[in-house]
Design a protein around this motif. Structure first.
Motif, short mmCIF file in Angstrom:
data_model
loop_
_atom_site.label_atom_id
_atom_site.label_comp_id
_atom_site.label_asym_id
_atom_site.label_seq_id
_atom_site.Cartn_x
_atom_site.Cartn_y
_atom_site.Cartn_z
N ALA A 138 0.82 -1.21 0.00
CA ALA A 138 0.00 0.00 0.00
C ALA A 138 0.86 1.26 0.00
N GLY A 139 2.09 1.15 0.47
CA GLY A 139 2.97 2.31 0.50
C GLY A 139 3.34 2.84 -0.87
N ASP A 140 3.10 2.07 -1.92
CA ASP A 140 3.37 2.54 -3.28
C ASP A 140 2.30 3.50 -3.79
N GLY A 141 1.21 3.66 -3.03
CA GLY A 141 0.17 4.60 -3.41
C GLY A 141 -1.03 3.93 -4.05
N LEU A 142 -2.15 4.66 -4.06
CA LEU A 142 -3.41 4.10 -4.55
C LEU A 142 -3.37 3.82 -6.05
N GLU A 143 -2.81 4.74 -6.82
CA GLU A 143 -2.79 4.54 -8.27
C GLU A 143 -2.06 3.25 -8.63
N ALA A 144 -0.91 3.01 -8.01
CA ALA A 144 -0.15 1.79 -8.27
C ALA A 144 -0.92 0.56 -7.80
N ALA A 145 -1.57 0.66 -6.64
CA ALA A 145 -2.34 -0.47 -6.11
C ALA A 145 -3.48 -0.85 -7.05
N LEU A 146 -4.13 0.14 -7.63
CA LEU A 146 -5.22 -0.14 -8.56
C LEU A 146 -4.71 -0.81 -9.83
N ALA A 147 -3.60 -0.31 -10.36
CA ALA A 147 -3.03 -0.91 -11.57
C ALA A 147 -2.60 -2.36 -11.32
N GLN A 148 -1.96 -2.60 -10.17
CA GLN A 148 -1.52 -3.95 -9.84
C GLN A 148 -2.71 -4.88 -9.61
N SER A 149 -3.72 -4.40 -8.91
CA SER A 149 -4.89 -5.23 -8.61
C SER A 149 -5.66 -5.59 -9.88
N LEU A 150 -5.88 -4.62 -10.73
CA LEU A 150 -6.59 -4.90 -11.99
C LEU A 150 -5.83 -5.93 -12.81
N GLY A 151 -4.50 -5.82 -12.81
CA GLY A 151 -3.69 -6.78 -13.57
C GLY A 151 -3.82 -8.19 -13.02
N ALA A 152 -3.85 -8.31 -11.69
CA ALA A 152 -4.01 -9.63 -11.09
C ALA A 152 -5.39 -10.20 -11.39
N TRP A 153 -6.43 -9.39 -11.21
CA TRP A 153 -7.80 -9.88 -11.43
C TRP A 153 -8.06 -10.19 -12.90
N LYS A 154 -7.45 -9.43 -13.78
CA LYS A 154 -7.61 -9.70 -15.22
C LYS A 154 -7.19 -11.12 -15.54
N GLY A 155 -6.15 -11.60 -14.85
CA GLY A 155 -5.67 -12.96 -15.07
C GLY A 155 -6.24 -13.97 -14.09
N ASP A 156 -7.42 -13.67 -13.52
CA ASP A 156 -8.10 -14.57 -12.60
C ASP A 156 -7.28 -14.81 -11.33
N GLY A 157 -6.50 -13.80 -10.92
CA GLY A 157 -5.70 -13.91 -9.71
C GLY A 157 -6.35 -13.21 -8.53
N SER A 158 -5.54 -12.98 -7.50
CA SER A 158 -6.02 -12.33 -6.29
C SER A 158 -4.93 -11.44 -5.72
N VAL A 159 -5.31 -10.60 -4.76
CA VAL A 159 -4.45 -9.53 -4.28
C VAL A 159 -4.38 -9.56 -2.76
N VAL A 160 -3.17 -9.37 -2.22
CA VAL A 160 -2.97 -9.14 -0.80
C VAL A 160 -2.38 -7.74 -0.66
N LEU A 161 -3.18 -6.81 -0.17
CA LEU A 161 -2.81 -5.40 -0.05
C LEU A 161 -2.35 -5.15 1.38
N VAL A 162 -1.12 -4.66 1.54
CA VAL A 162 -0.51 -4.59 2.86
C VAL A 162 -0.13 -3.15 3.21
N HIS A 163 -0.66 -2.68 4.36
CA HIS A 163 -0.37 -1.34 4.88
C HIS A 163 1.13 -1.19 5.17
N PRO A 164 1.69 0.03 4.99
CA PRO A 164 3.12 0.23 5.22
C PRO A 164 3.59 -0.13 6.63
N ASP A 165 2.69 -0.06 7.62
CA ASP A 165 3.09 -0.38 9.00
C ASP A 165 3.16 -1.89 9.27
N VAL A 166 2.69 -2.69 8.34
CA VAL A 166 2.68 -4.14 8.53
C VAL A 166 3.96 -4.74 7.95
N VAL A 167 4.67 -5.50 8.77
CA VAL A 167 5.90 -6.16 8.33
C VAL A 167 5.54 -7.40 7.52
#
Length: 234
Positions: free
Chosen positions: A191-220
């Protein structure tokens, strides 16, 4: 022909609909997991909120003044399903979704301001809201689980204005904006890469029938987290 965002939501709710599609790790040990069906449910409710309460329609702009977060991803998908344009930063827009609905946001010339409470279990905004601001968390749950657009969106309309100033249409969203990924990937998205990057990455994963684990910058991101979530790409 329906726009890619509508096709994507159809696939997420009708394929392996009970499989995880979006998992959020936030501060304070937050973990939120949305299956394809539940993700579609949230997006439908949000699209209905935008359309029925805020009079949103194809061609209108929604500015997302939000960090990368599962709720901001929902808002973007809902806007795209409606045929709206998603914008960031200080771009002009009719509607604003923000985690900081102070007097400046309320007075910014928007048709409507949505206050988005980010804590995972927040059922409503904590504290007072500026006059006219809408409490997203409190309002969205009362809306329908199925979305039917009042106006059919068109693929030629603008879908996103990137922070670099690039405009992409709805027809280009999954090929021009979405990141390229292998099919079926369980993808770690910082999530530290910003919303725009997260949206682009997520759409790319879902387009290929994948899934996403979105992680806050405070989470190790530990080896245990990677193993527990069966992450294949990051």
């Amino acid at each position: 022909m329906s726009i890619p965002a509508i096709q994507l939501m159809t696939e997420l709710r009708s394929g392996q609909s009970t499989s995880p599609r979006l998992t959020w790790y936030g501060p304070d040990s937050e973990r939120v997991e949305l299956s394809g069906r539940v993700l579609d449910n949230w997006v439908a409710k949000t699209s209905n909120l935008l359309q029925d309460e805020l009079d949103a329609e194809p061609g209108m702009r929604l500015r997302l003044d939000l960090p990368a977060h599962w709720k901001s991803v929902i808002l973007a998908l809902a806007a795209w399903q409606l045929g709206m344009e998603v914008v960031f930063d200080d771009a002009e827009a009719e509607l604003l979704a923000t985690a900081d609905p102070g007097p400046g946001a309320a007075a910014g010339g928007f048709d409507a301001v949505m206050a988005v409470a980010l804590p995972a279990l927040a059922m409503r905004w904590q504290g007072e809201l500026p006059s006219g601001a809408i409490d997203y968390a409190a309002e969205v749950r009362s809306h329908g689980d199925v979305f039917m657009p009042h106006v059919d969106p068109e693929a030629s309309r603008r879908a996103v204005l990137t922070s670099a100033g690039t405009v992409l249409t709805h027809g280009e969203l999954l090929d021009g904006f979405a990141a390229a990924h292998d099919d079926g990937l369980r993808l770690l998205v910082p999530a530290g890469d910003g919303l725009e990057a997260a949206l682009a990455q997520s759409l790319g994963a879902w387009k290929g029938d994948g899934s996403v684990v979105l992680v806050h910058p405070d989470v190790v991101v530990t080896p245990k987290l990677l193993g527990d979530e069966r992450i294949q790409g990051h």
